[in-house]
Scaffold this active site. Structure first.
Site, short mmCIF file in Angstrom:
data_model
loop_
_atom_site.label_atom_id
_atom_site.label_comp_id
_atom_site.label_asym_id
_atom_site.label_seq_id
_atom_site.Cartn_x
_atom_site.Cartn_y
_atom_site.Cartn_z
N THR A 168 -52.61 -43.65 6.33
CA THR A 168 -52.72 -45.10 6.53
C THR A 168 -54.11 -45.43 7.06
O THR A 168 -54.61 -44.78 7.98
CB THR A 168 -51.63 -45.58 7.52
OG1 THR A 168 -50.37 -45.19 6.98
CG2 THR A 168 -51.67 -47.08 7.70
N HIS A 175 -70.33 -45.25 13.65
CA HIS A 175 -70.77 -45.31 15.05
C HIS A 175 -72.26 -45.01 15.21
O HIS A 175 -72.80 -45.12 16.31
CB HIS A 175 -69.90 -44.41 15.94
CG HIS A 175 -70.20 -42.94 15.90
ND1 HIS A 175 -70.97 -42.32 16.85
CD2 HIS A 175 -69.81 -41.97 15.04
CE1 HIS A 175 -71.03 -41.01 16.58
NE2 HIS A 175 -70.33 -40.78 15.49
N CYS A 201 -77.38 -27.14 21.39
CA CYS A 201 -76.72 -26.23 20.47
C CYS A 201 -75.28 -26.68 20.36
O CYS A 201 -74.57 -26.74 21.36
CB CYS A 201 -76.79 -24.82 21.00
SG CYS A 201 -75.78 -23.74 20.03
C1 LIG Z 1 -73.42 -37.95 13.77
C2 LIG Z 1 -73.74 -37.20 12.55
C3 LIG Z 1 -72.72 -36.62 11.78
C4 LIG Z 1 -71.26 -36.69 12.18
O1 LIG Z 1 -70.73 -37.99 12.07
P1 LIG Z 1 -69.38 -38.37 12.92
O2 LIG Z 1 -69.05 -39.74 12.47
O3 LIG Z 1 -69.77 -38.29 14.35
O4 LIG Z 1 -68.36 -37.37 12.54
C5 LIG Z 1 -73.09 -35.96 10.63
N1 LIG Z 1 -74.38 -35.86 10.26
C6 LIG Z 1 -75.38 -36.42 10.98
C7 LIG Z 1 -76.79 -36.28 10.50
C8 LIG Z 1 -75.10 -37.09 12.14
O5 LIG Z 1 -76.09 -37.60 12.86
#
Ligand SMILES: *Cc1c(COP(=O)(O)O)cnc(C)c1O
Length: 404
Positions: free
Chosen positions: A238, A201, A327
């Protein structure tokens, strides 16, 4: 009113091509990839193809990709996987003070299990001291986990040098490359890394899917999510077939953007925005190394303005951003990243993160710059103008925003 979205480090819009794949897989591919019949096999083919595409974006081979439920799980798999897979209590892990909570919190858990964790400091530009890293590695060190790009400041660490230091001491090196993959070229064959985390994402794919790159020949990992024998028993459950297919399409698009040098498009948007706002706004400051940084991120401080208030004013004016003072624990403490960089509290409190994406246009950037200048000015002049009066009379009480 059309929103102007300048918060791409939190998440990105799903690309239309990705949306198409995800919905068509959900509609037409109902099989369980572990089933032996043709419907199962056809879902399996989708996952195999996705593994090839995700691997290709980072120059890995498909067998080195483990699909996970996202970036957080990829980081957990790396840290808990190595520590619990090869370590004994007392094993040593090195990370930094500016990592994402999905690295810092597994480290805390490991500490409670008897592992020893060192959190390296950064300098005022947000960079890790490589000498300090070298000095802290011992015979007991199992793993170094240091991010590639910081989500708040966009500062890049020198993961080539970090990896070389780790290799020299025969220590495994994991990097959280969730903010860099898809924005700049990241090729594991050029990098001395053993593990690397990606999240769909953050690169115009769907939420809830990601991957850990695990270099061939790495030791067996402990699996924090165990169940069936999916992902070679490294991650049971899965598979999220539609999500994985969408992730694959997002990687294909990112690869095209990078090959076509579109990332220089991101930096020209960023530079154009910075140019405009620095002409319009005085008392503005930029946080983090100017040389080693992502092409899309600006963490800016505005003298005499509360970042939280500015964020809400910008939101009301149709511009979505994050505060640098975010935070993630909601405890009201200032940003650990800017704090680690030695930035004084009032400056941290005045900071806003702008993160640009492929779909932003020059027109949006120019409009956002104007809105920002007006909003900062309204907030600074207090009761001089109507809009700001309303803002000042209503003390905004809410938990600080999260940085993802
Ligand atoms: C967004 C992010 C995560 C977490 O990823 P998710 O797919 O939202 O769990 C971890 N590390 C960094 C640097 C991020 O920007």
């Amino acid at each position: 009113m059309d929103k102007i979205y300048l918060d791409h480090n939190a998440t990105t819009p799903v690309a239309p091509e990705v949306l198409h794949i995800v919905t068509s897989v959900l509609q037409d591919q109902m099989g369980n990839p572990s089933s032996v019949h043709s419907m199962g096999r056809s879902a399996r083919v989708l996952i195999d193809e996705a593994r090839e595409q995700v691997a290709s974006l980072i120059g890995a081979s498909p067998s080195e990709i483990v699909f996970t439920s996202g970036g957080t799980e990829a980081n957990n798999l790396a840290l808990l996987g190595v520590a619990l897979g090869m370590g004994k209590s007392g094993g040593h892990i090195v990370t930094s003070q500016v990592e994402h909570p999905s690295v810092l919190n597994p480290c805390k858990q490991l500490e409670s299990l008897g592992f020893v964790v060192d959190r390296l400091k950064v300098d005022k530009l947000g960079r890790i001291d490589l000498q300090a890293l070298e000095n802290c590695l011992t015979e007991a060190t199992l793993l170094v986990s240091l991010q590639h790009a910081n989500s708040e400041t966009g500062v890049l660490q020198d993961i080539v040098k970090i990896g070389e230091i780790a290799r020299k001491k025969k220590v495994l090196f994991h990097t959280d490359a969730i903010q860099s993959v898809g924005k700049i070229p990241v090729r594991v064959q050029d990098l001395p890394v053993d593990m690397l985390s990606i999240s769909a994402h953050k690169l115009n794919g769907p939420k809830g899917v990601g991957a850990l790159y695990l270099r061939k020949g790495s030791p067996d990992l402990f699996s924090p999510v165990c169940g069936g024998s999916q992902e070679k028993k490294r991650r049971g459950g899965t598979e999220n077939v539609a999500g994985i297919a969408g992730f694959s399409k997002a990687c294909e698009l990112a690869q095209k953007h990078i090959v076509s040098q579109k990332s220089s498009g991101l930096s020209s948007l960023r530079d154009h925005f910075y140019q405009l706002v620095s002409n319009l706004i005085s008392g503005m400051e930029i946080f983090g190394d100017l040389e080693n940084r992502l092409p899309n991120t600006l963490d800016l401080g505005f003298e005499g303005v509360e970042g939280d208030t500015l964020l809400i004013s910008l939101d009301m004016a149709g511009v979505a951003v994050s505060t640098g003072s975010a935070c993630s624990s909601g405890s009201g403490l200032p940003s650990p990243v800017l704090t680690a960089m030695g930035i004084p509290f009032d400056k941290i409190n005045s900071s806003i993160r702008f993160s640009f994406g492929w779909s932003n246009t020059t027109a949006e950037i120019e409009k956002a710059a104007k809105i920002l200048a007006q909003t900062v000015s309204l907030n600074r002049t207090g009761t001089a103008m109507e809009g700001s009066k309303k803002i000042n009379e209503t003390p905004l009480k809410f938990n600080r925003y999260k940085i993802y």
